[in-house]
Scaffold this motif. Structure first.
Motif, PDB file in Angstrom:
ATOM      1  N   LYS A  37       0.836  -1.201   0.000  1.00 47.90           N
ATOM      2  CA  LYS A  37       0.000   0.000   0.000  1.00 47.90           C
ATOM      3  C   LYS A  37       0.869   1.249   0.000  1.00 47.90           C
ATOM      4  O   LYS A  37       2.039   1.216   0.375  1.00 47.90           O
ATOM      5  N   GLN A  38       0.260   2.341  -0.387  1.00 48.04           N
ATOM      6  CA  GLN A  38       0.918   3.640  -0.443  1.00 48.04           C
ATOM      7  C   GLN A  38       1.580   3.973   0.898  1.00 48.04           C
ATOM      8  O   GLN A  38       0.985   3.773   1.964  1.00 48.04           O
ATOM      9  N   ASN A  39       2.836   4.455   0.833  1.00 46.80           N
ATOM     10  CA  ASN A  39       3.592   4.900   2.004  1.00 46.80           C
ATOM     11  C   ASN A  39       3.713   3.827   3.085  1.00 46.80           C
ATOM     12  O   ASN A  39       3.550   4.096   4.265  1.00 46.80           O
ATOM     13  N   SER A  40       3.996   2.591   2.673  1.00 47.21           N
ATOM     14  CA  SER A  40       4.182   1.507   3.638  1.00 47.21           C
ATOM     15  C   SER A  40       5.166   0.491   3.075  1.00 47.21           C
ATOM     16  O   SER A  40       5.670   0.645   1.960  1.00 47.21           O
ATOM     17  N   ALA A  41       5.439  -0.537   3.854  1.00 53.88           N
ATOM     18  CA  ALA A  41       6.346  -1.612   3.436  1.00 53.88           C
ATOM     19  C   ALA A  41       5.776  -2.944   3.895  1.00 53.88           C
ATOM     20  O   ALA A  41       5.032  -3.014   4.879  1.00 53.88           O
ATOM     21  N   ILE A  42       6.126  -4.012   3.182  1.00 51.95           N
ATOM     22  CA  ILE A  42       5.725  -5.369   3.558  1.00 51.95           C
ATOM     23  C   ILE A  42       6.947  -6.271   3.456  1.00 51.95           C
ATOM     24  O   ILE A  42       7.665  -6.235   2.466  1.00 51.95           O
ATOM     25  N   ALA A  43       7.184  -7.040   4.507  1.00 49.36           N
ATOM     26  CA  ALA A  43       8.309  -7.980   4.552  1.00 49.36           C
ATOM     27  C   ALA A  43       7.778  -9.405   4.496  1.00 49.36           C
ATOM     28  O   ALA A  43       6.790  -9.735   5.161  1.00 49.36           O
ATOM     29  N   ILE A  44       8.443 -10.246   3.707  1.00 49.85           N
ATOM     30  CA  ILE A  44       8.079 -11.655   3.576  1.00 49.85           C
ATOM     31  C   ILE A  44       9.324 -12.478   3.887  1.00 49.85           C
ATOM     32  O   ILE A  44      10.354 -12.328   3.221  1.00 49.85           O
ATOM     33  N   LEU A  45       9.239 -13.363   4.884  1.00 48.76           N
ATOM     34  CA  LEU A  45      10.341 -14.250   5.246  1.00 48.76           C
ATOM     35  C   LEU A  45       9.999 -15.678   4.861  1.00 48.76           C
ATOM     36  O   LEU A  45       8.845 -16.094   4.967  1.00 48.76           O
ATOM     37  N   ASN A  46      11.018 -16.426   4.440  1.00 53.59           N
ATOM     38  CA  ASN A  46      10.802 -17.833   4.138  1.00 53.59           C
ATOM     39  C   ASN A  46      10.569 -18.575   5.454  1.00 53.59           C
ATOM     40  O   ASN A  46      11.278 -18.341   6.440  1.00 53.59           O
ATOM     41  N   GLN A  47       9.592 -19.464   5.468  1.00 54.90           N
ATOM     42  CA  GLN A  47       9.194 -20.152   6.695  1.00 54.90           C
ATOM     43  C   GLN A  47       9.752 -21.571   6.822  1.00 54.90           C
ATOM     44  O   GLN A  47       9.568 -22.203   7.866  1.00 54.90           O
ATOM     45  N   THR A  48      10.426 -22.082   5.796  1.00 48.92           N
ATOM     46  CA  THR A  48      10.844 -23.488   5.831  1.00 48.92           C
ATOM     47  C   THR A  48      12.344 -23.715   5.696  1.00 48.92           C
ATOM     48  O   THR A  48      12.802 -24.838   5.874  1.00 48.92           O
ATOM     49  N   PHE A  49      13.125 -22.686   5.373  1.00 50.10           N
ATOM     50  CA  PHE A  49      14.574 -22.818   5.233  1.00 50.10           C
ATOM     51  C   PHE A  49      15.269 -21.743   6.060  1.00 50.10           C
ATOM     52  O   PHE A  49      14.730 -20.654   6.250  1.00 50.10           O
ATOM     53  N   ASN A  50      16.474 -22.059   6.527  1.00 52.18           N
ATOM     54  CA  ASN A  50      17.327 -21.127   7.248  1.00 52.18           C
ATOM     55  C   ASN A  50      18.715 -21.175   6.643  1.00 52.18           C
ATOM     56  O   ASN A  50      19.111 -22.184   6.053  1.00 52.18           O
ATOM     57  N   ALA A  51      19.479 -20.097   6.803  1.00 56.78           N
ATOM     58  CA  ALA A  51      20.864 -20.064   6.339  1.00 56.78           C
ATOM     59  C   ALA A  51      21.630 -19.050   7.176  1.00 56.78           C
ATOM     60  O   ALA A  51      21.133 -17.958   7.433  1.00 56.78           O
ATOM     61  N   SER A  52      22.824 -19.418   7.603  1.00 53.71           N
ATOM     62  CA  SER A  52      23.636 -18.521   8.424  1.00 53.71           C
ATOM     63  C   SER A  52      24.791 -17.916   7.634  1.00 53.71           C
ATOM     64  O   SER A  52      25.639 -17.246   8.185  1.00 53.71           O
TER      65      SER A  52
END
Length: 187
Positions: A37-52
């Motif tokens: 939406k206007q003047n906002s942000a959305i973050a999406i994280l992967n839920q099944t893999f990890n990496a360091s």
């Protein structure tokens, strides 16, 4: 992206571990759209893999309305939780910046003009990479090194993903196109 593949998704199906909710992240095989939406942000994280560590890469295109300033496409990495992570950001004015987020606050580690290397036209995909090797994080835009920084890498199972942001004058909502996301071992 020459090392062993830890995670790869070309969004050919909806089984990649992302939360396709039909509101913010919309599956469109092949590919996906992220709407903000206007003047906002959305973050999406992967839920099944990890990496360091490794080479993290997202291929993403800005919304079609390029006249609007303030769009951002971010590669999120080394997330110990939603408040603590690093991000490599490309803005639709050609600026690339690298941030460290701690306890929901952030520090700009560096910011550089990359207009000559950024693909800012409608439907043009940018490849945003962050390579974590030892305590060095290097950012690469469309195959060209931008800048590196030494950092303390958090321990544990660390998430990764992407974030998009929209400027004040953007239409509501604005759609960013996703082509792929990949994590490989750093070489």
């Amino acid at each position: 992206m020459k090392g062993k593949v830890i995670f790869e998704d070309t969004f050919a199906d909806d089984a990649g571990g992302w939360l396709f909710d039909g509101i913010f992240l919309i599956f469109k095989a092949p590919g996906a759209d992220v709407e903000v939406k206007q003047n906002s942000a959305i973050a999406i994280l992967n839920q099944t893999f990890n990496a360091s560590g490794g080479d993290y890469c997202v291929e993403i295109a800005f919304p079609v309305d390029q006249a609007v300033k303030g769009f951002s496409a971010d590669l999120k990495l080394l997330n110990s939780d939603r408040a603590n992570y690093f991000s490599a950001s490309l803005y639709n004015d050609g600026t690339v910046a690298f941030y460290r987020h701690v306890a929901s606050g952030f520090t700009t580690l560096w910011s550089v003009d990359q207009k000559a290397n950024a693909k800012l036209g409608p439907g043009e995909f940018n490849s945003i990479d962050a390579i974590v090797k030892g305590n060095l994080i290097s950012v690469v835009l469309n195959g060209k090194a931008v800048k590196a920084v030494r950092a303390q890498i958090p321990a544990g199972d660390l998430q990764f993903g992407f974030q998009v942001g929209s400027g004040v004058d953007a239409k509501d909502p604005s759609a960013f196109a996703l082509k792929s996301f990949k994590v490989t071992e750093a070489q």
